[in-house]
Design a protein around this motif. Structure first.
Motif, PDB file in Angstrom:
ATOM      1  N   ILE A  22       0.845  -1.188   0.000  1.00 56.15           N
ATOM      2  CA  ILE A  22       0.000   0.000   0.000  1.00 56.15           C
ATOM      3  C   ILE A  22       0.886   1.247   0.000  1.00 56.15           C
ATOM      4  CG2 ILE A  22      -1.859   1.233   1.185  1.00 56.15           C
ATOM      5  CD1 ILE A  22      -2.668  -1.400   2.457  1.00 56.15           C
ATOM      6  N   ARG A  23       0.750   2.053  -1.032  1.00 57.50           N
ATOM      7  CA  ARG A  23       1.519   3.291  -1.142  1.00 57.50           C
ATOM      8  C   ARG A  23       0.952   4.345  -0.199  1.00 57.50           C
ATOM      9  NH1 ARG A  23       4.114   3.909  -6.207  1.00 57.50           N
ATOM     10  NH2 ARG A  23       3.643   6.138  -6.166  1.00 57.50           N
ATOM     11  N   PRO A  24       1.754   5.348   0.167  1.00 57.56           N
ATOM     12  CA  PRO A  24       1.233   6.457   0.980  1.00 57.56           C
ATOM     13  C   PRO A  24       0.052   7.132   0.290  1.00 57.56           C
ATOM     14  CG  PRO A  24       3.629   6.530   0.884  1.00 57.56           C
ATOM     15  CD  PRO A  24       3.202   5.470  -0.082  1.00 57.56           C
ATOM     16  N   GLY A  25      -1.012   7.390   1.025  1.00 58.54           N
ATOM     17  CA  GLY A  25      -2.197   8.015   0.466  1.00 58.54           C
ATOM     18  C   GLY A  25      -3.196   7.044  -0.124  1.00 58.54           C
ATOM     19  N   TYR A  26      -2.849   5.758  -0.130  1.00 53.23           N
ATOM     20  CA  TYR A  26      -3.738   4.719  -0.656  1.00 53.23           C
ATOM     21  C   TYR A  26      -4.325   3.927   0.510  1.00 53.23           C
ATOM     22  CZ  TYR A  26      -1.904   5.326  -5.445  1.00 53.23           C
ATOM     23  OH  TYR A  26      -1.560   5.830  -6.677  1.00 53.23           O
ATOM     24  N   GLN A  27      -5.435   3.242   0.241  1.00 55.72           N
ATOM     25  CA  GLN A  27      -5.988   2.319   1.216  1.00 55.72           C
ATOM     26  C   GLN A  27      -6.613   1.133   0.500  1.00 55.72           C
ATOM     27  OE1 GLN A  27      -8.805   5.546   2.594  1.00 55.72           O
ATOM     28  NE2 GLN A  27     -10.180   3.790   2.845  1.00 55.72           N
ATOM     29  N   LEU A  28      -6.881   0.070   1.242  1.00 51.09           N
ATOM     30  CA  LEU A  28      -7.430  -1.147   0.651  1.00 51.09           C
ATOM     31  C   LEU A  28      -8.937  -1.038   0.485  1.00 51.09           C
ATOM     32  CD1 LEU A  28      -5.636  -4.214   2.276  1.00 51.09           C
ATOM     33  CD2 LEU A  28      -5.461  -3.406  -0.071  1.00 51.09           C
ATOM     34  N   GLU A  72      -6.766   6.601 -13.207  1.00 47.45           N
ATOM     35  CA  GLU A  72      -5.657   7.456 -13.626  1.00 47.45           C
ATOM     36  C   GLU A  72      -5.274   8.404 -12.491  1.00 47.45           C
ATOM     37  OE1 GLU A  72      -6.818   9.402 -17.206  1.00 47.45           O
ATOM     38  OE2 GLU A  72      -6.966   7.547 -18.348  1.00 47.45           O
ATOM     39  N   VAL A  73      -4.091   8.179 -11.913  1.00 49.91           N
ATOM     40  CA  VAL A  73      -3.627   8.977 -10.780  1.00 49.91           C
ATOM     41  C   VAL A  73      -2.462   9.836 -11.245  1.00 49.91           C
ATOM     42  CG1 VAL A  73      -2.818   8.932  -8.397  1.00 49.91           C
ATOM     43  CG2 VAL A  73      -4.326   7.107  -9.235  1.00 49.91           C
ATOM     44  N   ILE A 107      -8.096  -4.030  -3.848  1.00 41.11           N
ATOM     45  CA  ILE A 107      -7.275  -3.107  -4.619  1.00 41.11           C
ATOM     46  C   ILE A 107      -6.848  -1.977  -3.700  1.00 41.11           C
ATOM     47  CG2 ILE A 107      -9.279  -1.772  -5.438  1.00 41.11           C
ATOM     48  CD1 ILE A 107      -7.752  -1.245  -8.027  1.00 41.11           C
ATOM     49  N   ALA A 108      -5.621  -1.502  -3.876  1.00 45.76           N
ATOM     50  CA  ALA A 108      -5.132  -0.326  -3.154  1.00 45.76           C
ATOM     51  C   ALA A 108      -5.320   0.885  -4.060  1.00 45.76           C
ATOM     52  CB  ALA A 108      -3.667  -0.495  -2.773  1.00 45.76           C
ATOM     53  N   ALA A 109      -6.058   1.872  -3.569  1.00 42.01           N
ATOM     54  CA  ALA A 109      -6.360   3.061  -4.373  1.00 42.01           C
ATOM     55  C   ALA A 109      -6.576   4.255  -3.456  1.00 42.01           C
ATOM     56  CB  ALA A 109      -7.611   2.819  -5.222  1.00 42.01           C
ATOM     57  N   PRO A 110      -6.320   5.469  -3.964  1.00 40.08           N
ATOM     58  CA  PRO A 110      -6.579   6.665  -3.140  1.00 40.08           C
ATOM     59  C   PRO A 110      -8.075   6.953  -3.057  1.00 40.08           C
ATOM     60  CG  PRO A 110      -5.705   7.285  -5.290  1.00 40.08           C
ATOM     61  CD  PRO A 110      -5.675   5.798  -5.240  1.00 40.08           C
ATOM     62  N   MET A 111      -8.504   7.387  -1.904  1.00 37.71           N
ATOM     63  CA  MET A 111      -9.912   7.714  -1.682  1.00 37.71           C
ATOM     64  C   MET A 111     -10.399   8.767  -2.676  1.00 37.71           C
ATOM     65  SD  MET A 111     -12.455   7.400   0.807  1.00 37.71           S
ATOM     66  CE  MET A 111     -14.041   8.195   0.996  1.00 37.71           C
TER      67      MET A 111
END
Length: 334
Positions: A22-28, A72-73, A107-111
């Protein structure tokens, strides 16, 4: 946790992973459904996606409610981002393309890249991302129409390819509420007929210099060649279907010069604005979009589907990661 990774070019393996980085700023997020896009077929044969979990048309579940992903981030800091072109970010992260995507239990993704959607069947929400791309294409066309001859009461537009991309772009163009005559052509006449609506007419042949604007949605070189041929002088050829890498435009430069053709590519284009617009359209007309859903398959079948399978004509195949108990009940509500 299960995930479907491109282990080598042309090979997808369903792996069991104990943890997801999990990258910084991401969550499961728990994945619900994922649409199988033509991009996945391209990535299946491309080394840039090695060791990546594919799947970018993603619906997740949070507190029992669906959220859709903008995969797309952008970095927000490069010259393209500062010019308002996050799609062309120099450091673009694309979940399901160059970062792990949705063919997995989680999936790990930013809110900030997840959007709530109110639908009767969460499976319908897999169409939000491709619809957002179609809206982006329609917006580019709307601007480019100023290049067409002004003394025409109704521009004739041909869409080549009656798959899901062609049908969604036709829908997005119709929502512009302009004076357009929309026709759709496919190598399979039955597929073209199934795309028929009150605003979209199936045709079975095309003639040289017949249309003011031609939208190539099949991604084939034959389709692009046909688009160039049947586009009127001073007209616009739109490339929306993804061409194979290394394939040249099938026309002499002099043809574009002498006919004064405008070549307008449109690739992806998901932003908060286009995603919001797509969600609004889906919520307004979910029953229509539900007719565009095709096969539902489990994650265990996704590798074979991407490698060998074909969607039902004019529909999107979706992977049901978390099977609802009442699929039939949800569909009956539409």
């Amino acid at each position: 946790m299960r995930s479907l990774k491109l282990s080598s070019v042309g090979r997808l393996d369903l792996e069991a992973n104990s943890a997801l980085p999990i990258r910084p700023g991401y969550q499961l997020w728990r994945v619900s459904h994922v649409g199988i896009c033509k991009t996945d077929y391209h990535l299946f044969h491309h080394p840039k996606a090695l060791n990546v979990t594919l799947g970018h048309e993603v619906v997740v579940e949070s507190d029992g409610k669906p959220l859709v992903l903008n995969n797309e981030v952008a970095c927000g800091e490069c010259s393209y981002c500062l010019e308002g072109l996050p799609r062309h970010c120099a450091a673009l992260k694309e979940l399901g393309v160059n970062m792990d995507g949705g063919y997995a239990d989680y999936i790990a993704a930013p809110m900030s890249h997840l959007f709530p959607v109110e639908v009767k069947d969460p499976a319908s929400a897999v169409l939000v991302e491709p619809l957002a791309c179609a809206i982006h294409c329609a917006e580019r066309i709307n601007v480019a129409l100023a290049l067409l001859p002004p003394d025409v009461s109704r521009y004739r537009i041909l869409i080549i390819g009656a798959g899901i991309s062609g049908r969604l772009v036709a829908y997005a163009l119709n929502r512009l509420e302009l004076e357009l005559e929309l026709s759709i052509l496919d190598q399979d006449p039955d597929t073209a007929m199934r795309a028929r609506t009150d605003y979209l007419k199936p045709v079975f042949t095309s003639h040289e210099e017949e249309y003011h604007l031609v939208l190539e949605c099949s991604g084939s070189n034959a389709g692009l060649s046909q688009a160039i041929t049947c586009c009127r002088r001073g007209g616009i050829v739109v490339m929306y279907g993804m061409p194979d890498e290394g394939v040249a435009i099938p026309s002499a430069a002099h043809t574009f010069f002498s006919k004064e053709l405008t070549l307008l590519p449109s690739m992806a284009g998901c932003t908060a604005e286009t995603m919001g617009c797509a969600i609004e359209y889906l919520q307004e007309e979910e029953a229509f979009f539900h007719t565009l859903l095709g096969k539902r398959i489990p994650l265990e079948s996704a590798a074979n589907e991407i490698a060998d399978g074909h969607p039902l004509p004019g529909t999107r195949t979706l992977v049901a990661i978390r099977e609802e108990k009442e699929h039939a009940h949800a569909a009956a509500l539409l």
